[in-house]
Design a protein around this motif. Structure first.
Motif, PDB file in Angstrom:
ATOM      1  N   LYS A   1      -1.232   0.312  13.769  1.00 26.60           N
ATOM      2  CA  LYS A   1       0.292   0.463  13.253  1.00 26.60           C
ATOM      3  C   LYS A   1       1.174  -0.736  13.767  1.00 26.60           C
ATOM      4  O   LYS A   1       0.772  -1.357  14.816  1.00 26.60           O
ATOM      5  N   ASP A   2       2.024  -1.089  12.952  1.00 31.38           N
ATOM      6  CA  ASP A   2       2.880  -2.344  13.182  1.00 31.38           C
ATOM      7  C   ASP A   2       4.146  -1.705  13.680  1.00 31.38           C
ATOM      8  O   ASP A   2       4.654  -0.966  13.147  1.00 31.38           O
ATOM      9  N   SER A   3       4.859  -2.665  14.604  1.00 32.05           N
ATOM     10  CA  SER A   3       5.962  -2.242  15.190  1.00 32.05           C
ATOM     11  C   SER A   3       7.071  -2.718  14.411  1.00 32.05           C
ATOM     12  O   SER A   3       8.130  -2.158  14.303  1.00 32.05           O
ATOM     13  N   ASN A   4       6.936  -3.680  13.335  1.00 34.48           N
ATOM     14  CA  ASN A   4       7.840  -4.117  12.461  1.00 34.48           C
ATOM     15  C   ASN A   4       7.839  -3.240  11.175  1.00 34.48           C
ATOM     16  O   ASN A   4       6.805  -3.169  10.550  1.00 34.48           O
ATOM     17  N   ALA A   5       8.894  -2.490  10.982  1.00 33.28           N
ATOM     18  CA  ALA A   5       9.190  -1.372  10.029  1.00 33.28           C
ATOM     19  C   ALA A   5       8.755  -2.094   8.532  1.00 33.28           C
ATOM     20  O   ALA A   5       8.194  -1.555   7.737  1.00 33.28           O
ATOM     21  N   TYR A   6       9.177  -3.321   8.295  1.00 32.47           N
ATOM     22  CA  TYR A   6       9.190  -3.910   7.103  1.00 32.47           C
ATOM     23  C   TYR A   6       7.757  -4.250   6.788  1.00 32.47           C
ATOM     24  O   TYR A   6       7.149  -3.924   5.684  1.00 32.47           O
ATOM     25  N   ARG A   7       6.942  -4.841   7.775  1.00 33.48           N
ATOM     26  CA  ARG A   7       5.696  -5.163   7.751  1.00 33.48           C
ATOM     27  C   ARG A   7       4.938  -4.156   7.491  1.00 33.48           C
ATOM     28  O   ARG A   7       3.965  -4.176   6.875  1.00 33.48           O
ATOM     29  N   GLN A   8       5.091  -2.866   8.391  1.00 36.36           N
ATOM     30  CA  GLN A   8       4.581  -1.763   8.216  1.00 36.36           C
ATOM     31  C   GLN A   8       4.569  -1.035   6.772  1.00 36.36           C
ATOM     32  O   GLN A   8       3.733  -0.742   6.033  1.00 36.36           O
ATOM     33  N   LYS A   9       5.587  -1.164   6.155  1.00 38.34           N
ATOM     34  CA  LYS A   9       5.855  -0.809   4.836  1.00 38.34           C
ATOM     35  C   LYS A   9       5.142  -1.590   3.804  1.00 38.34           C
ATOM     36  O   LYS A   9       4.590  -0.814   2.898  1.00 38.34           O
ATOM     37  N   LYS A  10       5.084  -2.913   4.157  1.00 35.56           N
ATOM     38  CA  LYS A  10       4.383  -3.591   2.941  1.00 35.56           C
ATOM     39  C   LYS A  10       2.922  -3.333   3.234  1.00 35.56           C
ATOM     40  O   LYS A  10       2.228  -3.418   2.436  1.00 35.56           O
ATOM     41  N   ASN A  11       2.389  -3.033   4.482  1.00 34.54           N
ATOM     42  CA  ASN A  11       1.188  -2.669   4.704  1.00 34.54           C
ATOM     43  C   ASN A  11       0.671  -1.389   3.974  1.00 34.54           C
ATOM     44  O   ASN A  11      -0.403  -1.181   3.526  1.00 34.54           O
ATOM     45  N   GLU A  12       1.530  -0.587   4.039  1.00 35.05           N
ATOM     46  CA  GLU A  12       1.229   0.834   3.365  1.00 35.05           C
ATOM     47  C   GLU A  12       1.350   0.516   1.773  1.00 35.05           C
ATOM     48  O   GLU A  12       0.421   1.248   1.319  1.00 35.05           O
ATOM     49  N   GLU A  13       2.131  -0.290   1.409  1.00 32.03           N
ATOM     50  CA  GLU A  13       2.127  -0.565  -0.326  1.00 32.03           C
ATOM     51  C   GLU A  13       0.967  -1.136  -0.468  1.00 32.03           C
ATOM     52  O   GLU A  13       0.421  -0.733  -1.600  1.00 32.03           O
ATOM     53  N   ALA A  14       0.255  -2.097   0.271  1.00 35.30           N
ATOM     54  CA  ALA A  14      -0.867  -2.750   0.011  1.00 35.30           C
ATOM     55  C   ALA A  14      -2.131  -1.799   0.080  1.00 35.30           C
ATOM     56  O   ALA A  14      -3.000  -1.913  -0.756  1.00 35.30           O
ATOM     57  N   LYS A  15      -2.018  -0.829   0.918  1.00 36.90           N
ATOM     58  CA  LYS A  15      -3.174   0.197   1.058  1.00 36.90           C
ATOM     59  C   LYS A  15      -3.009   1.105  -0.390  1.00 36.90           C
ATOM     60  O   LYS A  15      -4.086   1.277  -0.869  1.00 36.90           O
TER      61      LYS A  15
END
Length: 172
Positions: A10-24
């Motif tokens: 889980k990424d603490s950076n919300a933007y990066r976490q959102k990008k990771n979720e979109e990539a998944k």
């Protein structure tokens, strides 16, 4: 030190976490099952039974999920190579791995059958084709480690979920 795989963290950076979720989600969308049983009319298949058996085995084992409809042609060539290898094996069984060659002057000697070289070449071709399709054990392991370790990739229907639970319960 965080030892989790990067895609499980889980990424603490919300933007990066959102990008990771979109990539998944994009990855999940790319790995939907394809109907590989429909052979195009213009494709040459030496033995359709071998092709269908290959696809059925890949489906049953769950290792063909990364294959797309464009891979049908590569799978057809793989099935053709398997059929050729079977044919060469029959020839080797019938004639053996060596044969007697007689020269013009009447002397004879034992030489290797040309089918042995054909078999070796075809085996190398089969190995290359399987590696290109990521069907070798090593390639499947790499694919599994890089993509399918994510628990979010698994999607089960209620029937599959019940069946999985029943199978687990049978083992106990």
């Amino acid at each position: 030190m965080n030892r989790k795989a990067p895609h499980l963290r889980k990424d603490s950076n919300a933007y990066r976490q959102k990008k990771n979720e979109e990539a998944k989600q994009s990855m999940k969308d790319n790995f939907v099952p394809n109907d590989l049983m429909n052979i195009p009319n213009y494709a040459f298949v030496r033995n359709e039974e071998i092709y269908k058996s290959l696809i059925q085995n890949l489906t049953e084992l769950g290792i063909g999920i990364h294959l797309k409809s464009i891979d049908i042609y590569s799978l057809i060539e793989l099935a053709n190579t398997i059929d050729l290898l079977i044919e060469i094996g029959k020839e080797l069984k019938e004639y053996g791995i060596s044969q007697v060659s007689t020269s013009r002057d009447g002397s004879s000697r034992v030489v290797a059958s040309p089918h042995v070289q054909m078999r070796n070449t075809t085996l190398n071709q089969l190995q290359t084709q399987m590696k290109n399709l990521q069907l070798t054990p090593e390639a499947r392991q790499q694919l599994t480690e890089s993509v399918l370790n994510d628990a979010d990739m698994a999607t089960f229907s209620d029937d599959e979920d019940d069946e999985l639970i029943n199978n687990i319960m049978k083992r106990f």
